[in-house]
Design a protein around this motif. Structure first.
Motif, mmCIF file in Angstrom:
data_model
loop_
_atom_site.group_PDB
_atom_site.id
_atom_site.type_symbol
_atom_site.label_atom_id
_atom_site.label_comp_id
_atom_site.label_asym_id
_atom_site.label_seq_id
_atom_site.Cartn_x
_atom_site.Cartn_y
_atom_site.Cartn_z
ATOM 1 N N ALA A 30 0.890 -7.634 11.098
ATOM 2 C CA ALA A 30 1.306 -6.339 10.549
ATOM 3 C C ALA A 30 2.179 -6.432 9.304
ATOM 4 C CB ALA A 30 2.019 -5.519 11.627
ATOM 5 N N ASN A 31 3.092 -7.377 9.256
ATOM 6 C CA ASN A 31 3.999 -7.440 8.107
ATOM 7 C C ASN A 31 3.358 -8.017 6.849
ATOM 8 O OD1 ASN A 31 6.103 -6.207 9.381
ATOM 9 N ND2 ASN A 31 7.139 -8.101 9.942
ATOM 10 N N PHE A 32 2.158 -8.584 6.967
ATOM 11 C CA PHE A 32 1.546 -9.232 5.810
ATOM 12 C C PHE A 32 0.340 -8.493 5.262
ATOM 13 C CE2 PHE A 32 4.024 -12.374 7.990
ATOM 14 C CZ PHE A 32 4.756 -12.916 6.948
ATOM 15 N N LEU A 33 -0.164 -7.513 6.008
ATOM 16 C CA LEU A 33 -1.302 -6.740 5.516
ATOM 17 C C LEU A 33 -0.834 -5.703 4.503
ATOM 18 C CD1 LEU A 33 -3.198 -6.092 8.868
ATOM 19 C CD2 LEU A 33 -3.831 -7.690 7.044
ATOM 20 N N PRO A 34 -1.529 -5.551 3.385
ATOM 21 C CA PRO A 34 -1.116 -4.537 2.403
ATOM 22 C C PRO A 34 -1.353 -3.125 2.939
ATOM 23 C CG PRO A 34 -3.084 -5.693 1.665
ATOM 24 C CD PRO A 34 -2.661 -6.348 2.935
ATOM 25 N N HIS A 35 -0.453 -2.245 2.597
ATOM 26 C CA HIS A 35 -0.546 -0.831 2.981
ATOM 27 C C HIS A 35 -1.725 -0.207 2.238
ATOM 28 C CE1 HIS A 35 0.572 3.452 3.027
ATOM 29 N NE2 HIS A 35 1.188 3.156 4.173
ATOM 30 N N ASN A 36 -2.465 0.685 2.902
ATOM 31 C CA ASN A 36 -3.652 1.303 2.278
ATOM 32 C C ASN A 36 -3.340 2.068 1.002
ATOM 33 O OD1 ASN A 36 -5.467 0.317 4.118
ATOM 34 N ND2 ASN A 36 -5.383 2.121 5.439
ATOM 35 N N PHE A 37 -2.192 2.747 0.961
ATOM 36 C CA PHE A 37 -1.856 3.582 -0.196
ATOM 37 C C PHE A 37 -1.075 2.805 -1.258
ATOM 38 C CE2 PHE A 37 0.995 6.647 -2.332
ATOM 39 C CZ PHE A 37 0.019 7.412 -2.963
ATOM 40 N N THR A 38 -0.007 2.101 -0.835
ATOM 41 C CA THR A 38 0.857 1.416 -1.813
ATOM 42 C C THR A 38 0.300 0.077 -2.262
ATOM 43 O OG1 THR A 38 2.157 0.251 -0.134
ATOM 44 C CG2 THR A 38 2.919 2.471 -0.784
ATOM 45 N N LYS A 39 -0.580 -0.505 -1.430
ATOM 46 C CA LYS A 39 -1.158 -1.833 -1.689
ATOM 47 C C LYS A 39 -0.109 -2.940 -1.658
ATOM 48 C CE LYS A 39 -5.106 0.184 -2.370
ATOM 49 N NZ LYS A 39 -5.792 0.574 -1.177
ATOM 50 N N LYS A 40 1.040 -2.661 -1.054
ATOM 51 C CA LYS A 40 2.115 -3.653 -0.922
ATOM 52 C C LYS A 40 2.296 -3.980 0.553
ATOM 53 C CE LYS A 40 4.509 -1.736 -4.901
ATOM 54 N NZ LYS A 40 5.699 -1.036 -5.374
ATOM 55 N N SER A 41 2.655 -5.233 0.843
ATOM 56 C CA SER A 41 2.859 -5.630 2.238
ATOM 57 C C SER A 41 4.287 -5.277 2.672
ATOM 58 C CB SER A 41 2.629 -7.127 2.420
ATOM 59 O OG SER A 41 3.705 -7.853 1.858
ATOM 60 N N PRO A 42 4.481 -4.932 3.942
ATOM 61 C CA PRO A 42 5.841 -4.666 4.434
ATOM 62 C C PRO A 42 6.775 -5.852 4.207
ATOM 63 C CG PRO A 42 4.241 -3.894 6.028
ATOM 64 C CD PRO A 42 3.473 -4.643 4.972
#
Length: 186
Positions: free
Chosen positions: A103-115
């Motif tokens: 979860a912490n390494f997958l990019p966010h769908n909207f921001t395209k940044k990882s947590p």
């Protein structure tokens, strides 16, 4: 308890956020009076020991708590779905492992940044975390039934015959390690 959950989160984050956003939950809120939030005595006592601001989302308002609801939904659908666990410690251990590998390494769908990459930036803005020992000093009263039983966390406990003194009879219940202790005020 709420204070233990906060302490676990702060230890994991290695810091304390300046403001924490909450959904309105009965473990923290007794009531709302014309927009003023009335906190439980236990939560009020805990937040006095910590330096962070509270922000409560409005009741029944999905727009004010969308980000929180989306995160909860993501965890339910991706981590908790069909997961069997035996206790909270096991679940916490598995959740931390899942965060670390997925979860912490997958990019966010909207921001395209990882947590994980965003947290490295945000971590610099957290207040320092120094552990405190938390204990629940709130005394809860439970009504005794005519049958000399009380309901506590979904279980019924029997007390000695003669304890019941009428419809207003109340007892104190405390948890001490793995033992439930029941006290009579009189």
């Amino acid at each position: 308890s709420v204070s233990v959950a906060h302490e676990n989160a702060f230890a994991f984050l290695e810091g304390i956020p300046k403001t924490i956003v909450y959904d309105q939950d009965r473990t923290m809120i007794v009531d709302e009076n014309i927009g003023e939030i009335i906190l439980t005595s236990t939560f009020k006592q805990y937040i006095k020991s910590r330096n962070f601001k509270l922000h409560f989302c409005r009741k029944s308002d999905p727009e004010s708590k969308g980000k929180v609801e989306n995160a909860v939904g993501y965890i339910k659908k991706n981590f908790l779905y069909n997961r069997v666990y035996s206790d909270i410690e096991t679940l916490n251990t598995e959740a931390i492992a899942w965060l670390g590998r997925t979860a912490n390494f997958l990019p966010h769908n909207f921001t395209k940044k990882s947590p994980e990459s965003e947290f490295r930036i945000e971590k610099e803005h957290l207040n320092p975390y120094i552990p405190i020992i938390t204990e629940n000093k709130e005394i809860k009263m439970y009504h005794l039934r005519k049958t000399n039983t009380i309901a506590y966390k979904g279980n019924f406990y029997t007390v000695p015959i003669g304890t019941y003194k009428g419809s207003g009879t109340q007892l104190i219940v405390k948890e001490n390690k793995n033992t439930v202790e029941i006290y009579n005020l009189k």
